[in-house]
Design an enzyme around this catalytic site. Structure first.
Site, PDB file in Angstrom:
ATOM      1  N   SER A 104       0.852  -1.327  -0.014  1.00  0.00           N
ATOM      2  CA  SER A 104      -0.021   0.074  -0.080  1.00  0.00           C
ATOM      3  C   SER A 104       0.854   1.286   0.140  1.00  0.00           C
ATOM      4  CB  SER A 104      -0.824   0.010   1.070  1.00  0.00           C
ATOM      5  OG  SER A 104      -1.965  -0.603   0.873  1.00  0.00           O
ATOM      6  N   TYR A 116      -4.529   3.570   8.127  1.00  0.00           N
ATOM      7  CA  TYR A 116      -5.937   2.837   8.316  1.00  0.00           C
ATOM      8  C   TYR A 116      -6.316   3.488   9.700  1.00  0.00           C
ATOM      9  CZ  TYR A 116      -4.005   0.620   4.394  1.00  0.00           C
ATOM     10  OH  TYR A 116      -3.268   0.250   3.151  1.00  0.00           O
ATOM     11  N   VAL A 160       1.164  -3.599   4.058  1.00  0.00           N
ATOM     12  CA  VAL A 160       1.050  -4.893   4.730  1.00  0.00           C
ATOM     13  C   VAL A 160       2.301  -5.733   4.515  1.00  0.00           C
ATOM     14  CG1 VAL A 160      -1.383  -5.106   4.766  1.00  0.00           C
ATOM     15  CG2 VAL A 160      -0.354  -5.892   2.801  1.00  0.00           C
ATOM     16  N   TYR A 178      -3.885  -2.031 -10.225  1.00  0.00           N
ATOM     17  CA  TYR A 178      -3.858  -1.967  -8.499  1.00  0.00           C
ATOM     18  C   TYR A 178      -2.980  -3.219  -8.006  1.00  0.00           C
ATOM     19  CZ  TYR A 178      -5.097  -2.320  -3.596  1.00  0.00           C
ATOM     20  OH  TYR A 178      -5.098  -2.097  -2.291  1.00  0.00           O
ATOM     21  N   LYS A 217       0.427   3.501  -2.994  1.00  0.00           N
ATOM     22  CA  LYS A 217      -0.747   4.490  -3.026  1.00  0.00           C
ATOM     23  C   LYS A 217      -0.397   5.930  -3.085  1.00  0.00           C
ATOM     24  CE  LYS A 217      -3.993   1.036  -1.079  1.00  0.00           C
ATOM     25  NZ  LYS A 217      -4.584   0.352   0.352  1.00  0.00           N
TER      26      LYS A 217
HETATM   27  N1  GLU Z   1      -2.581  -6.015  -1.454  1.00  0.00           N
HETATM   28  C1  GLU Z   1      -3.067  -5.329  -0.104  1.00  0.00           C
HETATM   29  C2  GLU Z   1      -4.792  -5.404  -0.522  1.00  0.00           C
HETATM   30  O1  GLU Z   1      -4.983  -4.617  -1.629  1.00  0.00           O
HETATM   31  C3  GLU Z   1      -2.674  -4.171   0.191  1.00  0.00           C
HETATM   32  C4  GLU Z   1      -3.015  -3.751   1.461  1.00  0.00           C
HETATM   33  C5  GLU Z   1      -1.941  -3.050   2.302  1.00  0.00           C
HETATM   34  O2  GLU Z   1      -0.773  -2.784   2.130  1.00  0.00           O
HETATM   35  O3  GLU Z   1      -2.358  -2.554   3.326  1.00  0.00           O
HETATM   36  O4  GLU Z   1      -5.194  -6.199  -0.109  1.00  0.00           O
END
Ligand code: GLU
Length: 319
Positions: free
Chosen positions: A64, A244, A262, A192, A67
């Site tokens: 993420s 988050y 993650v 994505y 992003k």
């Molecule tokens: N590949 C993960 C998902 O989209 C990324 C989530 C993350 O890094 O927080 O579920």
């Protein structure tokens, strides 16, 4: 007073000794099999000097964290128009939450929850197409990473993200019913899943983050990467939404705009002072790196770099 090299070495030493390392993400094998003993830290100071310790040169899945880079490109393409399709508010929800989308008519709370990042991916696909947008993300990151060696998209990781990405597909389909996804779902999700599979080291991640530390300028070439105003928006969102439903706790403990993934990476920016990347694969209950957060907390305690501290130390004062 200890200098920055000693500070990062001491933090890496302390983190190596920790026994509670959190839980490595296990929803796909390439993440589940990463060694939880890994720990890397890279601090690039305002003069461009790297201060590294631990596994700072080992590549990991940034997930993420990508992003941040997708958002930067979307802002360059469409400016404030993007805020019609994604909001700028904290969600207080998990990274993959779907609950707010119904009452908020398919407009995600922010670009750092999955739904928001999928809208951003859709914006990039509309301009460049699926493969062009993937290349644009790679060009953006390799162009700022210093040495691009080893920086790549892990195709196996991307495929496994796709095979298990039912929740992300649900988010995309649901937003499409509100007209907030414009391209075929598979194309937007393809971007994505590939951006989640971007792989690089802490050193490269911290090098890339320097454009935020400087307010939008490439530290090495002096070229504009984004505007001051966009850099400020991105960092404000990192502070409010970068972890988050753990974003508030991170702001209090660390006090820097930060974004987690993650894979166990965190990018944190001390504006005008430093760009910092940490990596420890074990996660806390909110899905943020357990020791990465602790390492940043220790760094900020030693340097005073919290943006809420009126008296941060400059690198000159530290060394
Ligand atoms: N590949 C993960 C998902 O989209 C990324 C989530 C993350 O890094 O927080 O579920």
């Amino acid at each position: 007073m200890a200098d920055l090299d000693s500070i990062v070495a001491e933090i890496a030493h302390d983190m190596r000794a920790m026994t509670d390392r959190g839980q490595v993400a296990d929803y796909i094998p390439p993440l589940a099999c990463v060694d939880p003993a890994k720990f890397g830290i890279a601090v690039i100071d305002a003069g461009g000097t790297p201060h590294l310790a631990g596994d700072a040169d080992e590549a990991f899945s940034i997930q993420s964290l990508s992003k941040v880079f997708g958002l930067t490109l979307a802002l360059s393409l469409e400016g404030s128009e993007i805020w019609r399709r994604v909001r700028k508010e904290p969600s207080g929800s998990a990274f993959n939450s779907i609950v707010q989308l119904e009452s908020e008519h398919g407009i995600p709370r922010n670009p750092f929850i999955n739904a928001g990042a999928i809208v951003i991916a859709d914006i990039l696909v509309s301009t460049w197409g699926r493969l062009g947008a993937r290349q644009a993300l790679l060009d953006f990151t390799t162009g700022l990473a210093g040495s691009p060696a080893g920086l790549h998209i892990d195709e196996n990781m991307a495929q496994q993200e796709r095979e298990t990405g039912f929740r992300n597909a649900a988010l995309a389909n649901y937003m499409r019913t509100f007209g907030n996804i414009k391209n075929p779902i598979d194309e937007t999700l393809d971007l994505y899943f590939h951006q989640c599979a971007l792989t690089m080291s802490c050193r490269q991640l911290a090098e890339i983050g320097c454009f935020l530390m400087t307010g939008g300028v490439d530290l090495h070439s002096g070229r504009a990467v984004t505007t001051v105003s966009h850099a400020r928006s991105i960092m404000a969102l990192m502070m409010m939404c970068g972890h988050y439903d753990g974003s508030g706790a991170f702001a209090i403990r660390v006090g820097l705009p930060g974004k987690s993934g993650v894979g166990g990476g965190i990018l944190a920016i001390a504006p005008g002072l430093a760009s910092v990347a940490v990596w420890s694969p074990g996660l806390n209950a909110q899905g943020n790196s357990l020791l990465g957060t602790l390492a940043l907390e220790k760094l900020v305690q030693k340097t005073g770099w919290s943006v809420f501290n009126p008296f941060p130390l400059s690198v000159q004062q530290i060394t």
